[in-house]
Scaffold this active site. Structure first.
Site, short mmCIF file in Angstrom:
data_model
loop_
_atom_site.label_atom_id
_atom_site.label_comp_id
_atom_site.label_asym_id
_atom_site.label_seq_id
_atom_site.Cartn_x
_atom_site.Cartn_y
_atom_site.Cartn_z
N LYS A 98 1.88 -109.37 55.24
CA LYS A 98 3.11 -110.43 55.83
C LYS A 98 3.99 -109.73 56.32
CE LYS A 98 6.00 -112.82 53.12
NZ LYS A 98 7.53 -112.58 53.63
N ARG A 122 6.59 -108.25 62.45
CA ARG A 122 6.95 -107.24 63.43
C ARG A 122 5.86 -107.17 64.44
NH1 ARG A 122 8.65 -106.78 58.32
NH2 ARG A 122 10.57 -105.64 57.79
N ARG A 151 20.93 -118.89 51.75
CA ARG A 151 20.81 -116.82 51.53
C ARG A 151 21.64 -116.02 53.00
NH1 ARG A 151 14.92 -115.63 50.62
NH2 ARG A 151 15.46 -113.61 51.10
N SER A 196 18.00 -104.69 54.47
CA SER A 196 17.31 -104.34 55.35
C SER A 196 17.22 -105.09 57.00
CB SER A 196 15.89 -103.32 55.16
OG SER A 196 15.14 -104.62 54.51
N SER A 241 16.32 -101.36 50.30
CA SER A 241 14.80 -100.65 51.40
C SER A 241 14.76 -100.66 52.32
CB SER A 241 14.33 -102.16 51.19
OG SER A 241 14.92 -103.81 49.95
N ASP A 292 10.39 -107.07 45.39
CA ASP A 292 9.18 -108.06 45.54
C ASP A 292 8.44 -107.98 44.51
OD1 ASP A 292 10.24 -109.80 47.62
OD2 ASP A 292 9.61 -108.53 49.04
#
Length: 417
Positions: free
Chosen positions: A21, A26, A118, A161, A188, A301
């Site tokens: 993912k 990206r 968030r 990040s 991260s 994660d």
């Protein structure tokens, strides 16, 4: 599929790892910012990646989806006609927000569920420091307009990040040189390395500095065809399933991957597991594991599935330095602890992690994904080794990152209805 019942049956078999993912996001962004069309193969069109695809289309890109690929036809960036809906994808929001400074009049972003609240504070502080106009009250929506960022850009790396990756995608489009300077250590870091890797594939060079990165002036994205590698984050569920169950072979993972979650192999083996590389595959065998102390700051994660393994390992496991988990799709410390405890685990919260004392078996019961895809997948694997059936509520959230999760679960002999 809001509720499913999973019957105990140890998983076993062979499958190809789902596409990453993180790399799918990206590659889509880089391809949409290029100077010519290109193709991305082996892409996962999960809900999060679809959010990125739709957002890029709103900026003008023409993206044609096929079964496992996308054809991207870049177009000049244009102002979206309406607010961009990032759904529940923090990657979409944080990666693309700086693009608002590259279209006249800026644009707005909104979202759903936990994404609404968030944090974006570090971004907002940065944009205001560069005289951008930001309309934001601590929750989505957010509107942003101003001049493209260039020169020296200071930002904290302590929260996400994704801010750094978003800047790296947008900065080459200004045409000017830019330097990103970290004011606090980066969390991260591997995810930034993945962004830089994709940028290099598409012609953008990023120089790493002691406390940041530098991009030279006059760089352009160059079109290239790209293939997305397998996802270690989601393969982790099957590796733990094998350790607790029976032998599973996973193909399609890059042994030299920059993905930080490749550490799952070392973590399982450090706990006494048996995961080995052979040719183009990882082979995981059942093993009696033991507890460890683990700094989870760079594997957030993986925490739910590591906690599951720890719950059925001998001795005590302490997971620490993961306060950021409370800012995920759920408070992932709280949800992991509460749901595993509901199945019979001996587990307690700490401020930045959890302490788990292994038990001989999990009993089963009724649990909830808490709206978190990684909690849902962890609980599904847990159910396969419980003594009794498990009723999992809100199971459909797996589509956020792994839409074919239950197809693969069934292919490994998992039983659900």
């Amino acid at each position: 599929m809001n509720q499913i019942i999973i019957k105990p049956y140890k998983l076993c078999g062979e499958l190809v790892a789902p596409p990453s993912k993180s790399y799918s996001h990206r590659a889509l962004i880089a391809a949409a910012l290029c100077d010519a069309p290109s193709t991305i193969d082996n892409i996962v069109l999960s809900q999060d990646v679809r959010a990125t695809k739709e957002a890029l289309s709103a900026f003008g890109a023409k993206i044609h989806s096929f079964e496992k690929s996308c054809r991207i036809v870049p177009m000049p960036l244009t102002r979206p006609r309406t607010a961009i809906d990032c759904r529940e994808s923090a990657s979409t929001l944080r990666f693309l927000l700086p693009l608002a400074l590259l279209v006249e009049g800026g644009c707005s972003f909104t979202g759903r569920a936990a994404l609404i609240g968030r944090p974006l504070d570090d971004y907002v502080e940065l944009f205001k420091a560069h005289d951008c106009i930001v309309d934001y009250d601590g929750k989505l929506p957010i509107s942003l307009k101003g001049s493209p960022l260039q020169g020296e850009i200071s930002i904290s790396g302590a929260v996400s990040s994704q801010y750094i990756s978003g800047l790296l995608f947008a900065l080459p489009l200004s045409g000017a040189a830019a330097t990103i300077k970290l004011t606090e250590p980066l969390q991260s870091r591997d995810y930034v390395a993945m962004t830089i890797d994709v940028l290099a594939q598409y012609g953008i060079k990023v120089e790493s500095l002691a406390s940041g990165w530098h991009l030279a002036a006059k760089q352009r994205y160059r079109a290239t065809d790209y293939r997305v590698e397998g996802d270690y984050s989601n393969a982790a569920f099957w590796l733990v399933a094998a350790t607790l169950g029976e032998r599973i072979v996973i193909r399609g993972l890059n042994p030299n991957s920059l993905q930080g979650d490749r550490r799952i192999v070392d973590i399982i083996n450090r706990m006494g597991g048996d995961v080995k590389a052979s040719d183009d595959a990882l082979i995981a065998n059942p093993a009696q594991t033991h507890g460890i102390d683990l700094d989870i700051s760079n594997v957030v994660d993986l925490v739910p599935v590591i906690a599951l393994l720890a719950a059925l390992s001998k001795g005590q496991t302490r997971l620490y330095n993961g306060a950021r988990l409370r800012l995920k799709e759920s408070d992932r410390i709280k949800s992991t602890v509460e749901q595993l405890r509901a199945l019979g685990a001996d587990i307690v919260e700490t401020a930045d992690g959890m302490i788990i004392r292994g038990v001989s078996a999990l009993r089963g019961g009724i649990v909830d994904s808490c709206g978190d895809h990684r909690i849902a997948m962890m609980l599904s694997v847990a159910a396969s080794v419980c003594q009794q059936s498990v009723t999992l509520q809100n199971a459909a959230v797996v589509a956020k990152s792994y839409p074919n999760f239950y197809e693969d679960f069934a292919a490994l002999r998992g039983i659900y209805e």
